[in-house]
Design an enzyme around this catalytic site. Structure first.
Site, mmCIF file in Angstrom:
data_model
loop_
_atom_site.group_PDB
_atom_site.id
_atom_site.type_symbol
_atom_site.label_atom_id
_atom_site.label_comp_id
_atom_site.label_asym_id
_atom_site.label_seq_id
_atom_site.Cartn_x
_atom_site.Cartn_y
_atom_site.Cartn_z
ATOM 1 N N CYS A 130 -46.942 1.392 -13.908
ATOM 2 C CA CYS A 130 -46.020 0.300 -13.593
ATOM 3 C C CYS A 130 -46.149 -0.102 -12.117
ATOM 4 C CB CYS A 130 -44.593 0.705 -13.961
ATOM 5 S SG CYS A 130 -43.483 -0.688 -14.106
ATOM 6 N N HIS B 33 -44.900 3.052 -19.741
ATOM 7 C CA HIS B 33 -44.470 4.309 -19.114
ATOM 8 C C HIS B 33 -44.670 5.497 -20.049
ATOM 9 C CE1 HIS B 33 -42.372 2.860 -15.461
ATOM 10 N NE2 HIS B 33 -42.147 1.758 -16.160
ATOM 11 N N GLU C 190 -44.518 8.503 -19.345
ATOM 12 C CA GLU C 190 -43.584 9.586 -18.971
ATOM 13 C C GLU C 190 -42.210 9.385 -19.594
ATOM 14 O OE1 GLU C 190 -44.192 7.007 -17.236
ATOM 15 O OE2 GLU C 190 -42.635 6.563 -15.737
#
Lengths: 721, 226
Positions: free
Chosen positions: B88, B203, B205
């Site tokens: 990002c 993302h 994560e």
């Protein structure tokens, strides 16, 4: 001082007389500014105080009730949850982007001021009818502002509500809620601990923005005011807030701070006066030391509402260490004064005392009014004619009404998964986040049923609290406590005042029954423009928990073939206000029948059963029933390729509202166990149908599945564009 | 030999903790958190530039971060042929440094986009080895400037050198879009020519724990470790 000047400062001449008699001397302009800031509705609750005192604010889990920056509850172990809701209605109407952004900023500061790390935000927003270009402008600006601030600082937005109704056309509502996690032994309060402590200024420089913001928030608007009042709207800088948050949390984790207070409404005035009042001490502040963005007079410094600023008290020995840490975060830091023992609020500027007032007169002698109020009229019973209402028409009106549609256009502009702990994203029964590093989860929801409350403020408020309660129960979250945001029109109108008084009474009754005390809140009055008062909108934010993440219920269908049951008590067609309103059967507020009394004992009994069945894993998915009835719950539960078929004697009942209403999905093999459990506990249920593949059937009549699903998901965006 | 990694924190990073947890839980190795003003990086196998608003992003996203003190060592780390992942805002920073080509401009609808999206791998590299051809991954996005743009010549070279790692695609929801933010050829992530640097907008994560709606984000770390 002439009368005009006093009135311009939002004080009545009687209030001014009290001050003058007490001081027995003339006031300085700066002192007048202080009273203007501290004696307005927004800061001293002069109209609502008498009634707010009646609310239950304590129980065994409340660590901090109303009166601090946020309320805090105990969720076992060393974990506490801090939360609060706050309005930014007027600024968001004048300047929707900055008004709503700073609303989020302000409520986040309330949370981390107490040593809590914010873990979620929610927003409750209300606008006029979408046909107006102004509404589109406000909606776009407000959603952009909320998103911009929260996304940048990196706190997930996990839910809220968004309603469109004509009375909010010239007075939209923006209420922002924040939830934070704090270790119970590391909570910080605004009360200073020692005489001689240094008063320090942390954060953005002070500028001209927001001067008189708090008194603006306590004023009735006329449409022409918009341009004049724009300079009173604060401008937010979420990056600075992120730095401020990290800096402050680091200082607190190292124990370098004694107490802290956010400079929110009424800026340095309010924060320093509250500090003095809470600690029963005095403050001496040198305004020449305040970091400035531009040259300002003492008067302007006192009243500026520049954002991202904190006032803290520290021990002198920590001064260098604090400065060093804040330098790392590139945050302005100045020692501007000290805590004194004389219980006076003293501000100096250019070696002159510009303010020297006893704390008592500002806080304890603040006016408190017992305003006249009327009880609502009794309503006559009326039978509405449903004979021309066809099932297809109801479905079509629902799918073309913004209030029923999927609002992903709103919440897709928010980051709902940052921090990596989001369990349930917006658009479901309640938002849920995990407490980092544990298996515990926190659920939160906001609700209000303004139409119910206008019909019957006492019962309507019970329904509102019950709806929040059901939102949490449906997810198997145990409801714990409430924050409230009481948005009303002018309390000088005894009818409006009556709504305020009775809805607080309803809130009290429901909160006592559910054992969900009110631990924080906010009051926003005078929400009317051009003589159009908003509907009474006391918004509830409810928070609950579950110790085990794995026990959370899905709000979406799980498996084709599973049975669908409806629990609770359906309101009759004639007694379902939103059905009557949205099918254009009732055209004015006087036509509605009175609300059916809400049986809180039954509400609690059904909720307890849902929790127990959830723990047994009988419930595969669950959703509460509210506006739009069973049908809308089913649409909300629809997922992937699943649809539903239902059988019901009168299909219009599918759209009626409920008390204690839930739709649950269960496996076929559990049907007998579930129904005998419900019967044994005296809970009404109705076996309404089952989950099928890619079809929607009502009484064997097939509807266009893809049409309905696509309209439900996409029409919001189509309508607002 | 255990896998070592590091996450850089800029003042406005807000996914640094998420990235740290992601690495700790999936690599089981040492994970360092490095403040942007530090002069040097420890020897590690992987560095993550996390998401967020590094310096408020009032200039172009990632522009100020690309001038941070630590960046010299980040470049050195990449030149040593070790892994560098920008997620990002981290992707935006990598394009600002010039380690990756192209630029991230505002989403096509000019609005922030925060939702689950679907991606699949385009060309094989060490970051997506464990992902099957045509396997659709569900991973959240949260960005305002995620619309990948480059000129035709760059696009041609990205293709010729097989630098496109991920592209957006339709998912299992009937109303999911093919190209959520208007990126050229629906590009969701690219590598450098040597393929040791990956920048991606989604993302991973936020998609690895049991309670996340998807665990597909695991596959990237698994690809690097195995």
């Amino acid at each position: 001082m002439n009368d005009d000047l006093i009135l311009q400062h939002g004080l009545t001449l009687d209030e001014f007389k009290i001050i003058k008699n007490y001081l027995n001397r003339d006031l300085t302009m700066e002192e007048l500014g202080i009273f203007s800031a501290m004696w307005n509705e927004h800061c001293c609750y002069k109209t609502s105080k008498k009634w707010l005192k009646k609310l239950p604010t304590e129980n065994e889990i409340v660590i901090q009730g109303p009166g601090e920056n946020a309320g805090i509850i105990d969720i076992q172990d060393n974990d506490g949850i801090a939360f609060k809701i706050e309005s930014h209605n007027h600024p968001s109407y004048i300047e929707p982007f900055n008004g709503s952004a700073t609303g989020v900023g302000g409520i986040l500061r309330d949370i981390f001021t107490m040593g809590a790390r914010p873990i979620a935000t929610l927003d409750s927003i209300r606008f006029g009818l979408i046909e107006s270009e102004k509404t589109k402008y406000l909606l776009n600006g407000v959603v952009h502002g909320i998103g911009h601030y929260g996304n940048c600082i990196g706190i997930p937005n996990i839910g809220g509500e968004c309603e469109f109704e004509s009375t909010y056309g010239f007075n939209n509502l923006v209420n922002a809620m924040a939830v934070g996690h704090v270790q119970k032994d590391k909570i910080f309060y605004s009360k200073p601990k020692s005489i001689g402590g240094l008063i320090v200024y942390i954060g953005s420089k002070t500028g001209k923005d927001g001067i008189h913001g708090a008194s603006m928030a306590s004023d009735v608007f006329s449409e022409d005011d918009e341009d004049d009042k724009r300079p009173s709207v604060q401008v937010g800088d979420p990056f600075m807030e992120k730095l401020l948050m990290e800096g402050c949390l680091e200082l607190m984790s190292l124990g370098l701070i004694e107490s802290m207070q956010d400079m929110g409404a009424a800026g340095i005035t309010s924060s320093s006066v509250e500090m003095a009042s809470k600690g029963n001490v005095g403050v001496l502040i040198n305004l020449d030391k305040v970091p400035l963005r531009q040259p300002l007079s003492a008067y302007e410094i006192l009243l500026s509402e520049s954002q991202e600023r904190m006032l803290a008290v520290i021990d002198e020995k920590n001064n260098l260490k604090v400065r060093e840490i804040l330098q790392k975060w590139q945050i302005d830091y100045e020692v501007i004064g000290e805590i004194t023992n004389n219980k006076r609020v003293v501000f100096e500027s250019n070696n002159k005392k510009v303010v020297d007032l006893p704390v008592d007169i500002i806080v304890d002698d603040a006016p408190e009014y017992d305003r006249e109020f009327y009880m609502p009229r009794k309503r006559k019973g009326k039978d509405f004619d449903f004979s021309n209402i066809k099932l297809e028409d109801i479905i079509n009106t629902l799918l073309s009404n913004l209030n029923y549609l999927n609002k992903s256009w709103v919440f897709n502009q928010y980051d709902s998964t940052v921090m990596g702990d989001t369990v349930k994203e917006p658009g479901q029964s309640s938002g849920i986040v995990k407490i980092h590093g544990t298996q515990k989860v926190i659920g939160a929801t906001t609700d209000c049923n303004p139409l119910y409350i206008r019909i019957n403020p006492y019962e309507g408020m019970k329904y509102t609290v019950a709806e929040s309660y059901r939102n949490l129960i449906a997810c198997n979250i145990n409801p714990l406590a409430i924050t409230n945001n009481l948005n009303f029109a002018s309390p000088l109108d005894p009818n409006i005042m009556g709504e305020l008084v009775l809805s607080i009474d309803g809130l009290k009754t429901a909160a006592v029954k559910f054992n969900t005390p009110i631990v924080s809140g906010n009051v926003s009055l005078y929400n009317q423009t051009n003589e159009i008062p908003i509907k009474p909108t006391p918004v509830i934010g409810m928070v609950g928990s579950n110790q085990d993440l794995k026990k959370i219920n899905s709000n979406k269908f799980c498996n084709i073939g599973n049975k669908i049951l409806v629990l609770g008590k359906q309101l009759e067609k004639n007694l379902s206000p939103y059905l009557l309103q949205d099918q254009n059967l009732a055209s004015n507020i006087n036509e509605y029948n009175d609300l059916e009394e809400l049986d809180l004992d039954y509400e609690k009994k059904v909720a307890d059963c849902v929790l127990e069945m959830s723990d047994f894993k009988y419930i595969m998915s669950c959703n509460d029933i509210s506006r739009g009835g069973v049908f809308l719950s089913l649409l909300k539960m629809q997922y992937k390729d699943m649809g539903f078929k239902v059988n019901i004697p009168d299909p219009i009942d599918l759209f009626c509202e409920y008390s204690a209403g839930y739709v649950i999905e269960i496996r076929n093999e559990d049907l007998n166990n579930v129904t005998s459990f419900l019967s044994k506990n005296g809970v009404g249920y109705f076996e309404i149908g089952e989950i099928i593949r890619e079809n929607i059937e009502i009484n064997s009549k097939k509807f266009d599945y893809f049409d309905i699903i696509n309209n439900y998901h996409n029409n919001f965006e189509k309508i607002i564009n | 030999m255990s896998f070592k990694s590091a996450v850089i924190t800029f003042p406005g990073s807000n996914c640094d903790r998420d990235a740290l947890c992601y690495l700790q839980d999936l690599t089981k190795g040492v994970v360092y958190n490095i403040w942007h003003e530090e002069a040097s990086l420890p020897q590690v196998d992987l560095v993550i530039l996390p998401g967020g608003f590094s310096f408020g992003d009032y200039l172009r996203s990632g522009a100020m971060a690309s001038k941070s003190k630590i960046i010299n060592d980040v470049i050195k780390h990449a030149n040593d042929n070790r892994y560098l992942l920008g997620i990002c805002n981290g992707f935006q920073i990598l394009t600002e440094i010039g380690l990756l080509e192209g630029a991230l401009i505002q989403n096509k609808n000019l609005k922030f986009l925060g939702k689950n999206c679907f991606i699949k791998k385009k060309f094989k590299n060490n970051f997506n080895l464990s992902i099957k051809e045509d396997q659709v991954l569900q991973i959240p996005v949260a960005h305002n400037e995620g619309n990948f743009y480059c000129d035709n010549e760059t696009l041609k070279s990205l293709k010729n050198n097989e630098q496109i790692a991920f592209e957006y695609c339709k998912g299992e929801f009937s109303n999911s879009e093919e190209n959520i933010n208007g990126s050229i050829e629906a590009i969701a992530g690219i590598t450098n020519k040597k393929k040791n640097i990956l920048g991606m907008m989604p993302h991973p994560e936020r998609a690895y724990s049991d309670f996340h709606p998807s665990q597909d984000g695991k596959l990237i770390i698994e690809s690097l470790i195995t």
